[in-house]
Design an enzyme around this catalytic site. Structure first.
Site: not given
Ligand SMILES: Cc1ncc(COP(=O)(O)O)c(C=O)c1O
Length: 376
Positions: A43, A97, A168, A193
């Site tokens: 952690r 997102y 992001d 992803k």
């Molecule tokens: C662009 C983007 N950012 C963040 C996330 C969140 O990621 P996680 O599902 O790994 O928590 C996603 C999930 O689909 C995403 O598409």
């Protein structure tokens, strides 16, 4: 080293005992501390498998330091909470997102944090900045409409006011875009992803300067969203093929976007690589490739639920970025938690589909889409 070489070699733990070429999996969650230079604990984000995976991503994003998390949302929520206190204000791109957006709307008020959602236009972002703005959060290309934000312009706005910027970078991947080189302070990924790329682990990552990562780590050890050794190993191994996977995915996506633009059942195609995409010129300035997500809207002739049921090869599935192509309707998946009005304001219709293009042969993918459209 160039990118493909960094994918393969950077970050690997040097196994001096056996001279194995891969990072061993260090499964211990208890590490001796006597006569050790620092305490190791999962952690604390500092076990060998965590630092190996972070090291590889840092090499790919040109970052000084990084942390690997148990999900993209663990990384995103930790960063936002590390920089925002009660009484502060955040400016966030509106079409981020859906989960990130939901975290902001569900939880910020309760922590006394003020926020403004804005378009992806730099002028709108600048106009929303207040005296107490501490962070600007963007996503480019955005999910699911692939809007392109002028990253350099946002960095300039923030730097002149001492505001931290975070992006992001999940959709772009470090193969196509390195926001730190464009002036952004913090880069975030849902590693679930493209970084992991095989639809078999859930993870997240943050990379930045040493000093900002130290600040984020202070929050991260309290919030506790660390990733276990086995998943870290899988992430590190997967990133060895990140470049070749993403390059193939991008070339497939371009071919599919061009073909779908001429399909009679499709009214709109969103892909930053198409010349008529409003962000095409900005994307060309800040990206090396246009990504492997193609979003499109069906016209009245084809029914959305029938279309996905008729697909044979492409799986209707949540998530994206895997070697296999998947498709989803954001209105009932990633952006389900938004109200109907919020979705309408963002341009997310019931007929919108987000296709995550895999590494299959593009002709097979196109045939599958075309037969499903005709059947629906
Ligand atoms: C662009 C983007 N950012 C963040 C996330 C969140 O990621 P996680 O599902 O790994 O928590 C996603 C999930 O689909 C995403 O598409």
């Amino acid at each position: 080293m160039k990118k493909h070489t960094r994918c393969v070699h950077s970050g690997t733990y040097p196994d001096r005992e056996t001279r194995g070429v891969n990072t061993p999996v260090f499964t211990s969650s208890a590490f001796e501390y006597v006569d050790m230079p620092h305490n190791i604990y999962p952690r604390y984000f500092n076990t060998p498998n965590q630092t190996a995976a972070a090291g590889k991503l840092c090499a790919l994003e040109n970052a000084e330091d990084g942390l690997i998390f148990s999900s993209g949302m663990a990384a995103i929520s930790t960063v936002l909470l590390a920089f925002l206190n009660s009484g502060d204000h955040a400016v966030l791109q509106g079409d981020i997102y859906g989960g990130t957006r939901h975290f902001v709307t569900a939880d910020f008020e309760r922590f006394g944090i003020d926020y403004t959602f804005v378009s992806n236009e730099a002028e709108d972002i600048e106009r929303a900045v207040k005296e107490n703005t501490r962070i600007i959060f963007i996503e480019s290309p955005s999910n699911p409409l692939l809007r392109i934000t002028d990253i350099r312009a946002v960095a300039r706005i923030a730097k002149s006011r001492n505001i931290v910027t975070a992006i992001d970078n999940t959709f772009a991947t470090p193969v196509n875009q390195n926001p730190l080189d464009l002036g952004i302070d913090i880069v975030l990924h849902s590693g679930t992803k493209y970084l992991s790329g095989h639809s078999d682990i859930c993870c997240g990552a943050v990379v930045s300067s040493k000093s900002l990562i130290e600040k984020i780590r202070n929050s991260a050890v309290n919030l506790g969203g660390s990733l276990d050794a086995n998943a870290c190993y899988l992430l590190e191994r997967s990133m060895k093929t990140l470049c070749i996977r993403v390059e193939k995915q991008c070339s497939n996506a371009r071919r599919i976007a061009e073909a779908l633009a001429d399909n009679p059942y499709i009214s709109k195609v969103y892909y930053p690589g198409l010349k008529n995409h409003p962000g095409h010129d900005t994307a060309k300035r800040q990206m090396r490739g246009f990504g492997a997500i193609v979003s499109f809207e069906l016209n009245q002739k084809a029914g959305p639920p029938e279309f996905v049921r008729k697909l044979h090869l492409i799986k209707p599935a949540l998530s994206l970025g895997g070697v296999e192509s998947t498709i989803c309707a954001p209105a009932v998946t990633s952006h389900q938690k938004l109200t109907g009005e919020e979705r309408a304001a963002l341009g997310i219709t019931d007929g919108l589909f987000r296709l995550s293009v895999g590494i299959e042969d593009s002709e097979d993918l196109l045939s599958d889409i075309e037969q499903a459209l005709s059947a629906a």
